[in-house]
Write a protein that holds these residues in place. Structure first.
Motif, short mmCIF file in Angstrom:
data_model
loop_
_atom_site.label_atom_id
_atom_site.label_comp_id
_atom_site.label_asym_id
_atom_site.label_seq_id
_atom_site.Cartn_x
_atom_site.Cartn_y
_atom_site.Cartn_z
N UNK A 15 48.40 43.44 58.75
CA UNK A 15 47.28 42.87 57.99
C UNK A 15 46.64 43.94 57.11
N UNK A 16 46.53 45.16 57.64
CA UNK A 16 45.92 46.24 56.87
C UNK A 16 46.77 46.58 55.64
N UNK A 17 48.09 46.61 55.84
CA UNK A 17 48.96 46.92 54.71
C UNK A 17 48.99 45.77 53.70
N UNK A 18 48.78 44.57 54.17
CA UNK A 18 48.70 43.45 53.24
C UNK A 18 47.47 43.61 52.34
N UNK A 19 46.37 44.09 52.92
CA UNK A 19 45.18 44.35 52.11
C UNK A 19 45.45 45.46 51.10
N UNK A 20 46.22 46.47 51.54
CA UNK A 20 46.62 47.53 50.61
C UNK A 20 47.47 46.97 49.48
N UNK A 21 48.41 46.10 49.84
CA UNK A 21 49.25 45.46 48.82
C UNK A 21 48.38 44.73 47.78
N UNK A 22 47.38 44.01 48.23
CA UNK A 22 46.53 43.28 47.29
C UNK A 22 45.74 44.23 46.39
N UNK A 23 45.34 45.35 46.95
CA UNK A 23 44.65 46.35 46.12
C UNK A 23 45.59 46.93 45.06
N UNK A 24 46.84 47.15 45.45
CA UNK A 24 47.82 47.63 44.48
C UNK A 24 48.03 46.62 43.36
N UNK A 25 48.03 45.34 43.72
CA UNK A 25 48.18 44.30 42.70
C UNK A 25 46.96 44.28 41.76
N UNK A 26 45.79 44.54 42.32
CA UNK A 26 44.58 44.61 41.48
C UNK A 26 44.67 45.78 40.51
N UNK A 27 45.17 46.92 40.99
CA UNK A 27 45.34 48.06 40.11
C UNK A 27 46.31 47.72 38.99
N UNK A 28 47.39 47.02 39.34
CA UNK A 28 48.40 46.67 38.34
C UNK A 28 47.81 45.78 37.26
N UNK A 29 46.87 44.91 37.65
CA UNK A 29 46.27 43.97 36.68
C UNK A 29 44.91 44.44 36.17
N UNK A 30 44.42 45.55 36.70
CA UNK A 30 43.11 46.07 36.30
C UNK A 30 42.02 45.03 36.50
N UNK A 31 42.00 44.47 37.71
CA UNK A 31 41.00 43.45 38.04
C UNK A 31 40.37 43.76 39.39
N UNK A 32 39.27 43.07 39.70
CA UNK A 32 38.65 43.18 41.00
C UNK A 32 39.40 42.33 42.01
N UNK A 33 39.27 42.70 43.30
CA UNK A 33 39.95 41.97 44.35
C UNK A 33 39.54 40.49 44.36
#
Length: 251
Positions: free
Chosen positions: A160-178
């Motif tokens: 679950x923790x790494x899934x949250x990390x994955x979502x943060x990486x996706x936010x970085x990729x799109x330059x958006x907030x979680x």
């Protein structure tokens, strides 16, 4: 059945280092594992070495993805197939051809399409990936094409923790907030290793799918010597001529 695994080489997407991906597979006592990083083959050599050390058959491939859309997955049958995959990546990266939503013809590659991008006609080397949760739907129209279905349980994170990390990486990729991240912009929360018995249970009413998956994996043989030096010893016919050529160019 684990034919679509991402490592950290799937930039701003995967969260598992290559070696640790293989370690997790060994814990699950898997016979084979496929590394299919997104538009990338950089992790293949470390992956093959780690699999060899762990006694796991290494299958190498690429997940071809355009923006948020998974177009198809290519699995190399052999070294020539690995070359074909890399040639396609090179042509698209250099702008020599548009990114293909449908696979071009491959001679030594198996192609797996997601259920969201299925061509009208499938070639003999092309298949449809069906997830365990999709196979449980009794009236799923895909189940009428059993001869072309293979099991597809993607791996992107471990917890679950790494899934949250994955979502943060996706936010970085799109330059958006979680808070602005959409479901289609990230992986499924269930893309982690589960006991293979659980996946087999999901396909208990459609054993043909598991057989197709095993047959596909059996036909992939990626032999790679990782101890031999692959670089050319000489640019010309011998070291002396190399030295003469270098001096002439320098002068």
């Amino acid at each position: 059945m684990f034919l679509n695994c991402h490592s950290t080489y799937s930039l701003r997407y995967g969260t598992i280092p290559v070696e640790e991906l293989v370690t997790e597979a060994a814990k699950q006592k898997l016979d084979y594992l496929a590394l299919t990083d997104i538009n990338c083959t950089t992790g293949v050599f470390d992956f093959v070495k780690s699999c060899k050390d762990a006694g796991i058959k290494a299958i190498v491939g690429v997940e071809f993805r355009k923006d948020e859309q998974l177009c198809f997955i290519g699995l190399a049958k052999n070294l020539d197939g690995f070359r074909e995959l890399n040639e396609l990546l090179t042509k698209t990266n250099l702008g020599e051809m548009p990114f293909p939503y449908r696979s071009p013809y491959f001679s030594n590659v198996f192609v797996i399409y997601p259920s969201s991008n299925i061509p009208d006609i499938l070639q003999p080397h092309e298949f449809i990936g069906i997830r365990p949760e999709e196979a449980k739907r009794y009236k799923n129209p895909l189940l009428k094409r059993l001869d072309k279905l293979v099991c597809l349980h993607p791996i992107t994170h471990r917890s679950k923790e790494e899934y949250e990390l994955h979502k943060l990486l996706r936010c970085i990729d799109h330059n958006i907030l979680l808070s602005n991240l959409k479901d289609e912009q990230s992986a499924n929360a269930h893309e982690y290793f589960v006991p293979k018995e659980r996946i087999e249970k999901a396909f208990e009413n459609t054993p043909n799918i598991l057989r197709n998956t095993q047959l596909l994996a059996d036909q992939c043989e990626f032999e790679l010597s990782i101890k031999e030096q692959k670089n050319k010893r000489c640019f010309t016919s011998n070291i002396y001529e190399d030295k003469v050529l270098l001096e002439s160019l320098a002068l």
